[in-house]
Design a protein around this motif. Structure first.
Motif, PDB file in Angstrom:
ATOM      1  N   LEU A  48       0.833  -1.202   0.000  1.00 16.05           N
ATOM      2  CA  LEU A  48       0.000   0.000   0.000  1.00 16.05           C
ATOM      3  C   LEU A  48       0.868   1.252   0.000  1.00 16.05           C
ATOM      4  CD1 LEU A  48      -2.772   1.239   0.005  1.00 16.05           C
ATOM      5  CD2 LEU A  48      -2.867   0.952   2.487  1.00 16.05           C
ATOM      6  N   ALA A  49       1.993   1.201   0.692  1.00 14.07           N
ATOM      7  CA  ALA A  49       2.906   2.348   0.682  1.00 14.07           C
ATOM      8  C   ALA A  49       3.458   2.577  -0.724  1.00 14.07           C
ATOM      9  CB  ALA A  49       4.053   2.116   1.662  1.00 14.07           C
ATOM     10  N   ASP A  50       3.796   1.500  -1.434  1.00 13.50           N
ATOM     11  CA  ASP A  50       4.308   1.633  -2.795  1.00 13.50           C
ATOM     12  C   ASP A  50       3.250   2.218  -3.720  1.00 13.50           C
ATOM     13  OD1 ASP A  50       6.808   0.445  -2.178  1.00 13.50           O
ATOM     14  OD2 ASP A  50       5.964  -1.554  -2.418  1.00 13.50           O
ATOM     15  N   LEU A  51       2.009   1.745  -3.591  1.00 11.51           N
ATOM     16  CA  LEU A  51       0.950   2.200  -4.491  1.00 11.51           C
ATOM     17  C   LEU A  51       0.581   3.651  -4.231  1.00 11.51           C
ATOM     18  CD1 LEU A  51      -1.413  -0.927  -4.568  1.00 11.51           C
ATOM     19  CD2 LEU A  51       0.612  -0.413  -5.951  1.00 11.51           C
ATOM     20  N   SER A  52       0.564   4.046  -2.962  1.00 13.01           N
ATOM     21  CA  SER A  52       0.170   5.422  -2.638  1.00 13.01           C
ATOM     22  C   SER A  52       1.241   6.431  -3.030  1.00 13.01           C
ATOM     23  CB  SER A  52      -0.125   5.547  -1.140  1.00 13.01           C
ATOM     24  OG  SER A  52       1.034   5.276  -0.367  1.00 13.01           O
ATOM     25  N   SER A  53       2.471   5.962  -3.206  1.00 14.98           N
ATOM     26  CA  SER A  53       3.554   6.872  -3.569  1.00 14.98           C
ATOM     27  C   SER A  53       3.940   6.770  -5.043  1.00 14.98           C
ATOM     28  CB  SER A  53       4.791   6.592  -2.699  1.00 14.98           C
ATOM     29  OG  SER A  53       5.260   5.264  -2.895  1.00 14.98           O
ATOM     30  N   ALA A  54       3.216   5.943  -5.809  1.00 12.78           N
ATOM     31  CA  ALA A  54       3.522   5.794  -7.233  1.00 12.78           C
ATOM     32  C   ALA A  54       3.269   7.113  -7.965  1.00 12.78           C
ATOM     33  CB  ALA A  54       2.680   4.671  -7.841  1.00 12.78           C
ATOM     34  N   SER A  55       4.094   7.404  -8.964  1.00 10.29           N
ATOM     35  CA  SER A  55       3.955   8.651  -9.700  1.00 10.29           C
ATOM     36  C   SER A  55       2.705   8.633 -10.566  1.00 10.29           C
ATOM     37  CB  SER A  55       5.189   8.867 -10.586  1.00 10.29           C
ATOM     38  OG  SER A  55       5.322   7.789 -11.506  1.00 10.29           O
ATOM     39  N   GLY A  56       2.131   9.800 -10.790  1.00 11.77           N
ATOM     40  CA  GLY A  56       0.928   9.917 -11.611  1.00 11.77           C
ATOM     41  C   GLY A  56       0.355  11.310 -11.503  1.00 11.77           C
ATOM     42  N   THR A  57      -0.639  11.605 -12.345  1.00 11.28           N
ATOM     43  CA  THR A  57      -1.231  12.943 -12.381  1.00 11.28           C
ATOM     44  C   THR A  57      -2.579  13.008 -11.679  1.00 11.28           C
ATOM     45  OG1 THR A  57      -2.252  12.446 -14.529  1.00 11.28           O
ATOM     46  CG2 THR A  57      -0.063  13.480 -14.548  1.00 11.28           C
ATOM     47  N   ALA A  58      -3.131  11.861 -11.278  1.00 11.26           N
ATOM     48  CA  ALA A  58      -4.453  11.848 -10.646  1.00 11.26           C
ATOM     49  C   ALA A  58      -4.385  12.433  -9.242  1.00 11.26           C
ATOM     50  CB  ALA A  58      -4.995  10.423 -10.593  1.00 11.26           C
ATOM     51  N   GLY A  59      -5.490  13.042  -8.815  1.00  5.90           N
ATOM     52  CA  GLY A  59      -5.571  13.599  -7.478  1.00  5.90           C
ATOM     53  C   GLY A  59      -5.959  12.552  -6.454  1.00  5.90           C
ATOM     54  N   LEU A  60      -6.100  13.003  -5.212  1.00  7.13           N
ATOM     55  CA  LEU A  60      -6.395  12.099  -4.108  1.00  7.13           C
ATOM     56  C   LEU A  60      -7.734  11.395  -4.305  1.00  7.13           C
ATOM     57  CD1 LEU A  60      -5.738  10.937  -1.309  1.00  7.13           C
ATOM     58  CD2 LEU A  60      -6.757  12.992  -0.300  1.00  7.13           C
ATOM     59  N   ALA A  61      -8.766  12.110  -4.718  1.00 11.14           N
ATOM     60  CA  ALA A  61     -10.089  11.507  -4.890  1.00 11.14           C
ATOM     61  C   ALA A  61     -10.056  10.411  -5.945  1.00 11.14           C
ATOM     62  CB  ALA A  61     -11.115  12.577  -5.252  1.00 11.14           C
ATOM     63  N   ALA A  62      -9.328  10.633  -7.036  1.00  6.57           N
ATOM     64  CA  ALA A  62      -9.227   9.627  -8.093  1.00  6.57           C
ATOM     65  C   ALA A  62      -8.433   8.416  -7.607  1.00  6.57           C
ATOM     66  CB  ALA A  62      -8.570  10.233  -9.327  1.00  6.57           C
ATOM     67  N   TYR A  63      -7.411   8.644  -6.804  1.00  6.67           N
ATOM     68  CA  TYR A  63      -6.654   7.534  -6.229  1.00  6.67           C
ATOM     69  C   TYR A  63      -7.562   6.669  -5.365  1.00  6.67           C
ATOM     70  CZ  TYR A  63      -3.746   5.295  -2.611  1.00  6.67           C
ATOM     71  OH  TYR A  63      -3.200   4.401  -1.715  1.00  6.67           O
ATOM     72  N   ARG A  64      -8.346   7.283  -4.490  1.00  8.85           N
ATOM     73  CA  ARG A  64      -9.220   6.527  -3.600  1.00  8.85           C
ATOM     74  C   ARG A  64     -10.258   5.729  -4.384  1.00  8.85           C
ATOM     75  NH1 ARG A  64     -10.476  10.868   1.311  1.00  8.85           N
ATOM     76  NH2 ARG A  64      -8.457  10.616   2.388  1.00  8.85           N
ATOM     77  N   LEU A  65     -10.911   6.395  -5.340  1.00 12.74           N
ATOM     78  CA  LEU A  65     -11.939   5.703  -6.119  1.00 12.74           C
ATOM     79  C   LEU A  65     -11.305   4.648  -7.017  1.00 12.74           C
ATOM     80  CD1 LEU A  65     -14.804   5.298  -7.106  1.00 12.74           C
ATOM     81  CD2 LEU A  65     -14.484   7.249  -8.662  1.00 12.74           C
ATOM     82  N   GLY A  66     -10.191   4.964  -7.646  1.00 16.29           N
ATOM     83  CA  GLY A  66      -9.530   4.017  -8.537  1.00 16.29           C
ATOM     84  C   GLY A  66      -9.083   2.753  -7.830  1.00 16.29           C
ATOM     85  N   MET A  67      -8.577   2.901  -6.625  1.00 15.48           N
ATOM     86  CA  MET A  67      -8.188   1.720  -5.847  1.00 15.48           C
ATOM     87  C   MET A  67      -9.393   0.824  -5.586  1.00 15.48           C
ATOM     88  SD  MET A  67      -4.863   1.532  -4.953  1.00 15.48           S
ATOM     89  CE  MET A  67      -4.597   0.951  -3.256  1.00 15.48           C
ATOM     90  N   ARG A  68     -10.545   1.435  -5.341  1.00 15.51           N
ATOM     91  CA  ARG A  68     -11.755   0.652  -5.079  1.00 15.51           C
ATOM     92  C   ARG A  68     -12.297   0.018  -6.368  1.00 15.51           C
ATOM     93  NH1 ARG A  68     -10.861   4.196  -1.234  1.00 15.51           N
ATOM     94  NH2 ARG A  68     -11.790   3.983   0.856  1.00 15.51           N
ATOM     95  N   LEU A  69     -12.212   0.754  -7.481  1.00 14.25           N
ATOM     96  CA  LEU A  69     -12.637   0.176  -8.751  1.00 14.25           C
ATOM     97  C   LEU A  69     -11.790  -1.056  -9.083  1.00 14.25           C
ATOM     98  CD1 LEU A  69     -13.217   3.307 -11.052  1.00 14.25           C
ATOM     99  CD2 LEU A  69     -14.894   2.026  -9.697  1.00 14.25           C
ATOM    100  N   TYR A  70     -10.517  -0.997  -8.733  1.00 14.71           N
ATOM    101  CA  TYR A  70      -9.635  -2.130  -9.047  1.00 14.71           C
ATOM    102  C   TYR A  70      -9.830  -3.287  -8.075  1.00 14.71           C
ATOM    103  CZ  TYR A  70      -5.479  -4.925  -9.898  1.00 14.71           C
ATOM    104  OH  TYR A  70      -4.629  -5.981 -10.169  1.00 14.71           O
ATOM    105  N   PHE A  71      -9.691  -3.017  -6.770  1.00  9.92           N
ATOM    106  CA  PHE A  71      -9.689  -4.110  -5.793  1.00  9.92           C
ATOM    107  C   PHE A  71     -11.079  -4.669  -5.492  1.00  9.92           C
ATOM    108  CE2 PHE A  71      -5.438  -2.440  -4.916  1.00  9.92           C
ATOM    109  CZ  PHE A  71      -4.715  -3.617  -4.777  1.00  9.92           C
ATOM    110  N   ALA A  72     -12.143  -3.876  -5.719  1.00 13.01           N
ATOM    111  CA  ALA A  72     -13.495  -4.363  -5.454  1.00 13.01           C
ATOM    112  C   ALA A  72     -14.283  -4.619  -6.725  1.00 13.01           C
ATOM    113  CB  ALA A  72     -14.265  -3.383  -4.573  1.00 13.01           C
ATOM    114  N   GLY A  73     -13.879  -4.011  -7.853  1.00  8.89           N
ATOM    115  CA  GLY A  73     -14.632  -4.164  -9.080  1.00  8.89           C
ATOM    116  C   GLY A  73     -13.951  -5.022 -10.125  1.00  8.89           C
ATOM    117  N   THR A  74     -12.627  -4.974 -10.185  1.00  5.98           N
ATOM    118  CA  THR A  74     -11.876  -5.806 -11.130  1.00  5.98           C
ATOM    119  C   THR A  74     -11.508  -7.143 -10.491  1.00  5.98           C
ATOM    120  OG1 THR A  74     -10.985  -3.843 -12.215  1.00  5.98           O
ATOM    121  CG2 THR A  74      -9.833  -5.922 -12.606  1.00  5.98           C
ATOM    122  N   LEU A  75     -11.035  -7.093  -9.257  1.00  3.98           N
ATOM    123  CA  LEU A  75     -10.693  -8.326  -8.525  1.00  3.98           C
ATOM    124  C   LEU A  75     -11.925  -8.759  -7.732  1.00  3.98           C
ATOM    125  CD1 LEU A  75      -7.114  -7.456  -7.226  1.00  3.98           C
ATOM    126  CD2 LEU A  75      -7.781  -8.548  -9.376  1.00  3.98           C
TER     127      LEU A  75
END
Length: 389
Positions: A283-310
């Motif tokens: 989780l530390a690696d993922l939260s510090s990964a480079s990117g242009t998305a903001g905090l809200a997109a990070y939070r929602l994107g993590m949920r789309l992946y871990f709860a919707g894709t997996l």
């Protein structure tokens, strides 16, 4: 403590326990000995989305008590090892990766456990809430990472004793005839799963040390009430133990369901954190990964992946490019989301949540999340957004 509910109560599913008004969500706790790997992240996100969504249609209580994980030989044996190997280390600034590497090293070596030494550690953890400085450092790092992810777990910051003492719980289980006790012969104590066609499961070893099941029973059995239902969330590697826990809780009159989640493989291997292999995916690696998305997109994107894709039983390995795509999709969803609440859309949301809750007794995070992405997607209103923030 409710310890005298009728043991012959007919078992019912949560969805049809009409007298139940409160859902107790009890995820398996994690020993603060290693970083949060993809399997842990999946568990946290599923529990978070499930609890927030289900709370729209019924009362929900999330149960997390650090002592369920620290009053165990699994934690204390590692901490004993650290004290012997590095008695002068200052753990307050150590990275979670370095602590986790020591945990992997500990399990890769053979160690002779000193029961008397561990009893001292266990007593301190049980009676005073003591946690080794390395464990405290790990918890501090977890809190910061989970806060960034928008997940609030009250038990991570609150210390409280387990609801019943070990002596009381062993006595209660004995009265119900649920134990096979060989202590008078110098042997172990078993949970009697054979009555349900299950194997015996050791609860207390011949050395007097209990395993992780006893703290769970100490916390949950006193919580049983007629108007409560329990949802046990665990990884599927613990299914045998949790089937037995379900049976034991039911013997005390509880309405119980389980939600087993598959582990998330890393590079094709789904294994315990004690064997390592999580570098670059914590989780530390993922939260510090480079990117242009903001905090809200990070939070929602993590949920789309871990709860919707997996999904619940997904065998798919962790894929960083797919997670990045989910974060990008989250950013687009947020850009299109209505700013103000729409009364009709909110009613539509509650209706959908009520329907899904009625089928299982809780709102399934996968069904809810995929509804955001399908052709019949629910409007991404402020209320729905709050479930994913």
């Amino acid at each position: 403590m409710v310890l005298d509910a009728p043991s012959n109560r007919r078992r019912t599913t949560l969805a049809h326990s009409w007298s139940v008004t409160e859902l107790v969500v009890a995820p398996v706790t994690i020993t603060p000995t290693k970083p949060l790997a993809p399997t842990h992240i999946k568990g946290f996100i599923w529990a978070d989305v499930l609890a927030k969504a289900s709370a729209h249609v019924r009362k929900v209580r999330l149960v997390w008590n650090n002592r369920m994980a620290t009053v165990t030989a699994q934690s204390t044996a590692f901490w004993r090892y650290l004290d012997l190997a590095e008695p002068d280390t200052d753990w307050s600034s150590e990275s979670e990766a370095r602590i986790g590497e020591r945990y992997v090293t500990f399990h890769a070596q053979s160690h002779e456990i000193d029961p008397q030494a561990l009893e001292v550690y266990l007593a301190r953890a049980d009676e005073n809430g003591w946690i080794h400085p390395a464990g405290l450092r790990m918890l501090d790092l977890w809190r910061a990472e989970l806060q960034l992810l928008g997940i609030h777990v009250p038990g991570l910051v609150e210390d409280r004793p387990l609801a019943a003492s070990a002596r009381t719980m062993v006595g209660v289980l004995t009265e119900r005839g649920l134990l096979i006790d060989h202590r008078r012969f110098g042997g172990p104590v078993y949970l009697d799963g054979a009555r349900w066609g299950m194997p015996l499961r050791q609860l207390i070893g011949g050395d007097g040390l209990s395993n992780y099941l006893l703290p769970i029973l100490r916390e949950l059995i006193p919580m049983i009430r007629p108007d409560r239902a329990f949802l046990l969330i665990h990884d599927d590697g613990l299914t045998a133990d949790y089937l037995l826990l379900e049976r034991v809780l039911t013997e005390f009159g509880a309405h119980v369901a389980r939600l087993p989640l598959s582990r998330v493989p890393v590079n094709g291997k789904a294994r315990s954190s004690r064997y390592g292999g999580w570098s670059g995916t914590t989780l530390a690696d993922l939260s510090s990964a480079s990117g242009t998305a903001g905090l809200a997109a990070y939070r929602l994107g993590m949920r789309l992946y871990f709860a919707g894709t997996l999904h619940q039983n997904s065998a798919q390995s962790f894929r960083m490019p797919l997670l990045r795509r989910c974060v990008g999709r989250a950013a687009r969803l947020l850009d299109q989301a209505p700013v103000d609440s729409c009364e009709e859309a909110e009613r539509q949301l509650v209706t959908a949540l009520s329907k899904w809750q009625a089928q299982r007794g809780y709102v399934d995070p996968y069904r809810l999340t995929t509804s955001l992405l399908g052709s019949l997607a629910l409007p991404f209103t402020p209320a729905l957004r709050a479930i994913y923030a």
